[in-house]
Design an enzyme around this catalytic site. Structure first.
Site, short mmCIF file in Angstrom:
data_model
loop_
_atom_site.label_atom_id
_atom_site.label_comp_id
_atom_site.label_asym_id
_atom_site.label_seq_id
_atom_site.Cartn_x
_atom_site.Cartn_y
_atom_site.Cartn_z
N GLU A 186 12.57 2.54 13.78
CA GLU A 186 11.65 3.60 13.34
C GLU A 186 10.38 3.51 14.17
OE1 GLU A 186 10.34 2.74 9.27
OE2 GLU A 186 10.45 0.60 9.71
N ARG A 235 8.01 4.32 -4.79
CA ARG A 235 8.13 3.28 -3.75
C ARG A 235 7.09 2.18 -3.96
NH1 ARG A 235 7.75 5.12 2.34
NH2 ARG A 235 5.57 5.32 1.75
N LEU A 291 11.41 1.15 6.75
CA LEU A 291 10.76 1.64 5.55
C LEU A 291 11.43 2.96 5.19
CD1 LEU A 291 8.33 1.13 3.59
CD2 LEU A 291 7.14 2.87 4.93
N TYR A 298 0.83 -1.20 0.00
CA TYR A 298 0.00 0.00 0.00
C TYR A 298 0.87 1.25 0.00
CZ TYR A 298 0.75 0.93 5.01
OH TYR A 298 1.30 1.23 6.23
N ARG A 345 -7.63 -20.49 -1.88
CA ARG A 345 -6.55 -20.42 -0.89
C ARG A 345 -5.44 -21.42 -1.20
NH1 ARG A 345 -5.87 -18.72 4.83
NH2 ARG A 345 -4.01 -19.87 5.42
N LYS A 400 6.57 -1.78 1.71
CA LYS A 400 5.40 -1.22 2.41
C LYS A 400 4.24 -2.21 2.28
CE LYS A 400 3.02 3.17 3.25
NZ LYS A 400 3.23 3.34 4.69
N1 PLP Z 1 8.01 3.83 8.70
C1 PLP Z 1 6.88 3.13 8.76
C2 PLP Z 1 6.90 1.78 9.41
C3 PLP Z 1 5.68 3.62 8.21
O1 PLP Z 1 4.56 2.89 8.27
C4 PLP Z 1 5.69 4.91 7.62
C5 PLP Z 1 4.48 5.47 7.06
O2 PLP Z 1 3.40 4.94 7.14
C6 PLP Z 1 6.89 5.62 7.59
C7 PLP Z 1 8.04 5.05 8.13
C8 PLP Z 1 6.95 6.98 6.96
O3 PLP Z 1 6.93 6.87 5.56
P1 PLP Z 1 6.35 8.03 4.65
O4 PLP Z 1 7.14 9.25 4.97
O5 PLP Z 1 6.57 7.56 3.27
O6 PLP Z 1 4.90 8.18 5.01
#
Ligand code: PLP
Length: 290
Positions: free
Chosen positions: A180, A52, A205, A33, A100, A147
């Protein structure tokens, strides 16, 4: 006003928007997503988010459900039909509906869902007083750079933060370094005034807001380092921040209940936020309201 969602080729009332019970997103979290903020009608960092998305799809061998240019059109149409000038737009793509079976379907027909809702960005008190974070063990898988819609560790982390009265939870690797937030990237400013955020790798991410902030820091001559930092280093920092599409960049003034610096938002965070908003080409949605 009734909301509208886009589901597999149709614009449908939000209440009637469904995917099949055999959708692999539901069965296996086999999907990816993106979240893009709409600020004053502008899709912030749209190119970065689509780049991304392309990477996430590629890493999972998921086909694009439509041409990226057509997706840009659908995104605009969903925002328009929902009359959103300030809000969040979600694009979700799964490997689609199939009986499935863990193995990929031979001829996948990916599911594409696009939704958009109005939001008030960052409550003024978040900017004036900052937010608090707690630290928790990072229990996620080894491909955090994708993501993925598999967000259970983040669901648990955010719930833990909420129960502790905190805004976000910073996840921590076994070596004591912060990876993060559950839905944001983590930053500190050292006592020497150096901005620090973890380098992009499979352990985080690579936030699109993170990338734009780094570019802004570079352009403004702000010293920065992309490296891991420990929880102890964060406790001793002068400032701390989080960044994401939905928060842009907001100050963190408490970590595990301890004040960061003097416990108030600092100047570097404020400067970075302004630089980010200028980069997106909009006025601060909080400042504009106050
Ligand atoms: N890290 C994680 C785990 C996230 O879920 C997100 C955003 O949802 C981010 C970092 C920040 O990413 P972005 O700046 O692309 O929203």
């Amino acid at each position: 006003m009734p909301r509208t969602a886009y589901v597999n080729g149709r614009y449908v009332p939000h209440g009637d928007a469904h995917v099949h019970i055999e959708d692999r997103g539901f069965q296996f979290a086999d999907g990816v997503y993106e979240v893009v903020s709409v600020v004053d009608g502008v899709f912030a960092d749209e190119d970065g988010h689509l780049a991304r998305l392309s990477r996430s799809l590629n890493e999972l061998d998921l086909p694009w459900p439509m041409h990226p240019m057509s997706l840009r059109f659908v995104m605009r149409e969903v925002a328009r039909r929902n009359r959103v000038r300030n809000g969040l737009l979600y694009v979700q793509i799964t490997r689609g509906e199939a009986p499935r079976d863990f193995r990929f379907p031979v001829d996948p027909a990916p599911t594409l869902v696009v939704t958009c809702r109005a939001t008030k960005f960052n409550a003024p008190q978040h900017l004036e007083k900052g937010v608090s974070v707690i630290t928790i063990p990072d229990i996620r898988w080894a491909r955090r750079d994708i993501k993925s819609v598999a967000l259970l560790p983040q669901v648990l982390g955010k719930q833990q933060a909420a129960e502790a009265g905190a805004f976000e939870a910073w996840q921590v690797d076994p070596d004591g370094t912060v990876t993060e937030g559950c839905s944001s990237n983590a930053w500190i400013v050292t006592q020497a005034g150096v901005l620090v955020t973890r380098a992009a790798s499979n352990r985080i991410l690579n936030g699109i807001t993170r990338l734009s902030l780094l570019a802004e820091a570079e352009a403004a001559g702000i010293p920065f380092e992309e490296r891991a930092f420990t929880v102890e280093e964060a406790y001793a920092a002068r400032e701390a921040l989080i960044s994401s599409a939905s928060t842009f960049c907001i100050p963190v003034t408490r970590i595990d209940g301890r004040p960061v610096g003097d416990g108030m938002p600092g100047p570097l965070g404020r400067r970075l936020r302004q630089a980010y908003l200028a980069h997106v080409g909009v006025a601060d949605p909080v400042a504009a309201r106050s």
